[in-house]
Each structure stands twice: as structure tokens, then as C-alpha cells.
Scaffold this motif. Structure first.
Motif, short mmCIF file in Angstrom:
data_model
loop_
_atom_site.label_atom_id
_atom_site.label_comp_id
_atom_site.label_asym_id
_atom_site.label_seq_id
_atom_site.Cartn_x
_atom_site.Cartn_y
_atom_site.Cartn_z
N GLU A 98 0.83 -1.21 0.00
CA GLU A 98 0.00 0.00 0.00
C GLU A 98 0.86 1.25 0.00
O GLU A 98 0.58 2.22 -0.71
N ARG A 99 1.95 1.25 0.80
CA ARG A 99 2.81 2.43 0.89
C ARG A 99 3.50 2.72 -0.42
O ARG A 99 3.75 3.89 -0.76
N LEU A 100 3.82 1.69 -1.21
CA LEU A 100 4.54 1.87 -2.48
C LEU A 100 3.62 1.79 -3.69
O LEU A 100 4.09 1.61 -4.81
N ARG A 184 18.01 6.58 8.80
CA ARG A 184 17.40 5.47 8.06
C ARG A 184 16.03 5.86 7.53
O ARG A 184 15.68 5.53 6.40
N ALA A 185 15.23 6.55 8.35
CA ALA A 185 13.86 6.85 7.96
C ALA A 185 13.39 8.11 8.65
O ALA A 185 13.80 8.41 9.77
N ALA A 186 12.52 8.86 7.97
CA ALA A 186 11.96 10.09 8.53
C ALA A 186 10.44 9.96 8.60
O ALA A 186 9.84 9.18 7.86
N PRO A 187 9.80 10.73 9.49
CA PRO A 187 8.34 10.70 9.56
C PRO A 187 7.72 10.99 8.20
O PRO A 187 8.14 11.90 7.48
N GLY A 188 6.73 10.21 7.85
CA GLY A 188 6.09 10.35 6.55
C GLY A 188 6.77 9.58 5.44
O GLY A 188 6.27 9.56 4.31
N ALA A 222 15.28 10.85 12.95
CA ALA A 222 15.70 11.80 11.91
C ALA A 222 15.64 13.25 12.39
O ALA A 222 16.40 14.09 11.89
N LYS A 223 14.76 13.55 13.34
CA LYS A 223 14.52 14.94 13.70
C LYS A 223 15.56 15.48 14.68
O LYS A 223 16.17 16.53 14.45
N GLU A 224 15.79 14.76 15.78
CA GLU A 224 16.68 15.27 16.83
C GLU A 224 17.98 14.50 16.97
O GLU A 224 18.89 14.96 17.66
N ILE A 258 9.72 2.90 12.13
CA ILE A 258 10.31 1.64 12.57
C ILE A 258 9.52 0.48 11.98
O ILE A 258 8.29 0.50 11.96
N LEU A 259 10.23 -0.54 11.49
CA LEU A 259 9.56 -1.70 10.93
C LEU A 259 8.91 -2.51 12.04
O LEU A 259 9.55 -2.85 13.03
#
Length: 363
Positions: A98-100, A184-188, A222-224, A258-259
């Protein structure tokens, strides 16, 4: 289920010594495939494990629509074989799809593909200590087109690999390198999806971890860049001593970056069954390496199962976790999980899915 070929020709590497399988180096004789065209999946087909034929304009090569899963089949004491939580893998594959913007794979079709591959290659399920058959269901975009849009054609396939330890040499504990300059990953983003691009983007940091004498990467938010999230291919846990001296199991919350690992969920369930309090909350790097209440840490995932973390390397310094060895709760939870997976104890959770084999396959 349609069959093609007699399975006597095997592409890939041949198992010559089952005592030293390693991870992902060898493959069984068969694979399962289905294609998506005109809005539907074709019937599953059993074929020899063989190279794919793709157009150089296949959209997976240009726009990265590729998702996959990882699950294992375990030999049981009575000669049978069982899959660990395959329905959960099917559901997670569809979340990734769904995400892709990819088509979902029907749950029953996913289960049929995995069980049929184990059935036809049952004689290649390794039976040694720590050994299992690793399955890799995958979906890729195959349409030949350079338009920037979702593909109209896809391939679903399942291959299998006899494996033992994920880490070379069967490491008892691992050191992890903190990637404070990369994310590795950011929100959204796609952090909660099991897509190929996530792993491609992590490989440079993995190489840097090895160059710094570590086995794996410990990713921060990713943010802080303060909060521990997960490892390169595993979820993260630590064990804290409460004020009363009892252990508490802590893991970062699933926040979209996170997975959601099946072994992660199993660790939480096993801890609760032991009466161990669990907390899904943010964990700062400062807490992990600086709070003496943190007595243990471990990583977990399908490939590696459960592996204790002995130290965290950050800023050129090595911070030992606890006494640097596998802790009591880490070991207990790992043993609980392995005993269920290998059929050494009853499965009260309904995690194991039996594959119906012929009497000849079980002998």
C-alpha cells in the motif's frame, strides 16, 4: 497450483556442507511465482530456481517498486516442518504494498505460496542446531515503461535458502555503531515498509560500522538524532532495572519510522507471559549508554532471531552495555522463542503454522 519443470536443475549455489550454511548463500531447487496483469494475479506456479528475465526498462530498475518479506520454516522433533507467523508476514507485505502503490497479495495466496515451496523442497530444510529454511517472498514492478507512475505489471515470487547464523562466525554478542550523521527513515517516509530502497540507503552506514569494528548500525531518529530507533535489519530492546531491582523490557514505539517486526511482537508477548513489565516508549542514546539502570540490550529479527548487544560505539568511544555479555532476560526470551520455533515446547500463542508433508518427506 501449476508446476513447471522437474526440479532437478538448480540455479544458484549448491549446499555442500550443512554444518556451515551461513546466511543467504545457498538456495533450494524451486521457487514460486505469479504475475499481476489486468488487475489480477495469475495462478501460482512452481518452477526451478532460475534467473529472471526482465526488460532493461522494467520499472523496478528505475523507480524502485520492490518490497519483500522474510520468514522461516523450522524442522520439528517429529520430522514435520512449521512456519513461524506467516500470516503476520502476509499482512505486513500488504502494508508495504500500500505504501509503495503496489497491488496487495491475497493472504491465502501468500500462505499457499510459502507452504507449497516448503512442501516441494522439504528435503532441503536443514535440521542442525540453529538451522532453518529462510523464505524470501518478494514483489517487484516489471512493466517496461519509463513513465513516472506505479507499474501496471508485477511479479510475486518466493525463494528459499537453508541458513544458520545471520552473523558470520555465529557471534554470541554484537557491537553496534551509532549513525549520528545519517538517518534510516523520517516521519512520513517508508520506514515502516519493508522495501528495497530502505536497505540500499542503509548500506553505506553498514560499511562504516564494519570499518569502526562493529557488526551493525544503530539508527537514531531523523529529527533530533537523540532517540534510538532500530538496527540495520532488526528491532531494538533494552532491559532496565526498576527501583525494586526487577527487570523491565523497553523498546521504541512504532511511530511510522520503525519496521513492525514479528520477532519484536513475539518478544513483547513472551515477556508478558513471564510477568515481566514491558514499555514501548522513546529511548534516548544518552539513557542507553549513560544510565546504569540499563543492564542489557539486544536486537531481534527473523534473520538473526535474538542477539545480545555488548557495546555501543559513538563519537569514537565504546560504551559497554551491562557486563558486555548476554543478560539473563535476553537469554531467557531467546530460549523461549527458539523452543517454540523448533518444537521443543508447546506454542500457546498459535504462532506456528504446520506444513503438510508427505510421509516420505518426514522420514
Amino acid at each position: 497450483m501449476r508446476s513447471a519443470g522437474d526440479g532437478t536443475t538448480k540455479a544458484g549455489n549448491t549446499v555442500t556442507d550443512t554444518a556451515t550454511l551461513g546466511f543467504g548463500a545457498y538456495f533450494t531447487r524451486h521457487m514460486i511465482t505469479s504475475t499481476w496483469r489486468a488487475g489480477r494475479w495469475t495462478p501460482l506456479q512452481v518452477t526451478d530456481h532460475a534467473p529472471l528475465v526482465l526488460s532493461p526498462a522494467a520499472m523496478v530498475l528505475h523507480y524502485g517498486q520492490a518490497i519483500f518479506e522474510g520468514l522461516k520454516a523450522y524442522g520439528q522433533p517429529d520430522g514435520s516442518v512449521k512456519l513461524f507467523r506467516p500470516r503476520d508476514n502476509a499482512e505486513r507485505l500488504n502494508l508495504s504494498a500500500e505504501r509503495l502503490a503496489m497491488p496487495a497479495v491475497p493472504i491465502d495466496m501468500f500462505l499457499e505460496a510459502c507452504t507449497e515451496l516448503v512442501r516441494v523442497d522439504a528435503d532441503q530444510v536443514p535440521r542442525g542446531e540453529w538451522q532453518s529454511l529462510y523464505l524470501r517472498p518478494t514483489v517487484i514492478a516489471t512493466e517496461s515503461n519509463l513513465g513516472v507512475r506505479p507499474s501496471n505489471e508485477y511479479l510475486f515470487m518466493v525463494i528459499a535458502s537453508p541458513v544458520d547464523h545471520f552473523f558470520a562466525g555465529g557471534a554470541d554478542t554484537i557491537d553496534v555503531w551509532c549513525a549520528d550523521s545519517q538517518i534510516r527513515a523520517a516521519p512520513g517516509g517508508t520506514g515502516a515498509a519493508k522495501c528495497a530502497g530502505n536497505y540500499a540507503g542503509s548500506l553505506r552506514a553498514k560499511r562504516m560500522a564494519v570499518e569502526n569494528g562493529c557488526h551493525e548500525v544503530l539508527w537514531l531518529d531523523a529529527k533530533e538524532r537523540r532517540y534510538v530507533e532500530e538496527l540495520g535489519a532488526m528491532n531494538f530492546f533494552c532491559v532496565r532495572a526498576t527501583k525494586g531491582g526487577e527487570p523491565e523490557l523497553v523498546t521504541p514505539p512504532l511511530s511510522g519510522t520503525i519496521l513492525p517486526g514479528n520477532v519484536r511482537a513475539s518478544m513483547l508477548g513472551l515477556a508478558r507471559s513471564r510477568g515481566v513489565p514491558v514499555a514501548e516508549r522513546p529511548i534516548t542514546l544518552a539513557e542507553l549508554i549513560g544510565d546504569p539502570a540499563v543492564k542489557e540490550a539486544f536486537a531481534c529479527g527473523t534473520a538473526a532471531t535474538v542477539v545480545p548487544i555488548s557495546a555501543v560505539v559513538t563519537g569514537g568511544e565504546r560504551h559497554r552495555i551491562g557486563d558486555g555479555r548476554s543478560g539473563a532476560l535476553t537469554g531467557a526470551l531467546r530460549d523461549d522463542l527458539l523452543d517454540i520455533q523448533f518444537g521443543r515446547r508447546a506454542d500457546p500463542f498459535g504462532w506456528m503454522h504446520e506444513v503438510t508433508l508427505s510421509a516420505e518427506s518426514m522420514s
